[in-house]
Design an enzyme around this catalytic site. Sequence first.
Site, short mmCIF file in Angstrom:
data_model
loop_
_atom_site.label_atom_id
_atom_site.label_comp_id
_atom_site.label_asym_id
_atom_site.label_seq_id
_atom_site.Cartn_x
_atom_site.Cartn_y
_atom_site.Cartn_z
N LEU A 151 5.32 3.94 -4.27
CA LEU A 151 5.47 3.55 -5.73
C LEU A 151 4.00 3.76 -5.67
O LEU A 151 5.19 3.89 -7.56
CB LEU A 151 5.05 1.66 -4.71
CG LEU A 151 6.07 1.11 -4.55
CD1 LEU A 151 5.05 -0.30 -4.26
CD2 LEU A 151 7.40 0.97 -4.53
N TYR A 188 1.05 -1.16 0.00
CA TYR A 188 -0.20 0.06 0.32
C TYR A 188 1.10 1.06 0.05
O TYR A 188 0.79 2.39 0.20
CB TYR A 188 -1.20 -0.14 1.48
CG TYR A 188 -2.60 -0.78 0.94
CD1 TYR A 188 -3.14 0.02 0.46
CD2 TYR A 188 -2.12 -1.73 1.36
CE1 TYR A 188 -4.52 -1.24 0.23
CE2 TYR A 188 -2.94 -3.16 1.14
CZ TYR A 188 -4.32 -2.09 0.55
OH TYR A 188 -5.44 -2.82 0.72
N SER A 189 2.62 0.82 -0.76
CA SER A 189 3.27 2.33 -0.67
C SER A 189 3.02 3.34 -1.02
O SER A 189 2.14 3.34 -2.76
CB SER A 189 4.30 1.98 -1.35
OG SER A 189 5.68 3.08 -1.62
N ASN A 190 2.48 4.77 -1.22
CA ASN A 190 2.62 5.99 -2.13
C ASN A 190 3.31 5.97 -3.00
O ASN A 190 3.49 7.28 -3.52
CB ASN A 190 2.02 6.72 -0.22
CG ASN A 190 0.67 7.36 -0.41
OD1 ASN A 190 -0.45 7.53 -1.03
ND2 ASN A 190 0.10 6.67 1.04
#
Length: 289
Positions: free
Chosen positions: A66, A62-64
């Site tokens: 990325l 859930y990385s912003n």
Amino acid sequence: MFTDIYSPLQQLKHQSRHQVQVKRDDLIDPYISGNKWRKLKYILQEVQEKSKSHIVTFGGAYSNHLVATAAACCRAGLKSTAFVRGEQVENEMLALCKLFGMNLIFTDRTSYKDKNSLFSIHYGDDQDAFFVDEGGACTEAVEGCAEIIGELPNNIDHIFCAAGTGTTAAGLLKGIHQQGLKTQLHVIPVLKGGDFIADEIVSYTGKSDQLTLHTDYHFGGYAKTQPELIHFMKSFIAEEGMLIDPVYTSKMFFAIDDLLKKDYFKANEKILAIHTGGLLGIMGMKDKF
């Protein structure tokens, strides 16, 4: 892509008795949002100067970071790859990454810890590949975040930001020093045991008596929440009309409110919070609302 930005200052309505403003970096871009825009600005400049064409980076499912990297690379005509921590999953964030053309490599958590080794094994012979650490942490990212200070009034007494790695905070403190300001920087670590973030900041800026960490607002740890935080977040959004997320900015704004209740600040001191964006992360906790 990294020239004109829209990031106004906004007064908090629910803190009308106090001078609390928000630097709306969340409005810069819907996908390359907030501090991610700041961090990637000079990373992409270095990529272009070194004639690289492929950014390889790292993050959770859930990385912003990325999503922001995928979008930035797509717009810049660059190839992007991400090592994603943990088992293979599908979610809204990763769907956006794939739509922007990012190649995803799911990696077990033990292997993920050695990011340099992963890069070397997979892309060590790729002359076009450029390593970008998790969250975009690097000196170029610090340089980009330092520019925030130049966009602010020079009479701010206290600046607040949430922190995961400390890169944004390091940039803010560097900017404060560069401008010769007396502003105090307050950092809210969003993970349990966040004292180490001070060392990360100092590694970029040197020691400073203008840095304060408030480590009691993590609500259980990174990406952890409690009913009190979710209630605060929902009330804040409903009153301010400003989206905040449960991982970073909710914890920061909760800390500011709590410190105001405890009369932490002197009368008439000016307080400013950096809204670092990252709002797409809300999708990972939609079941809590």
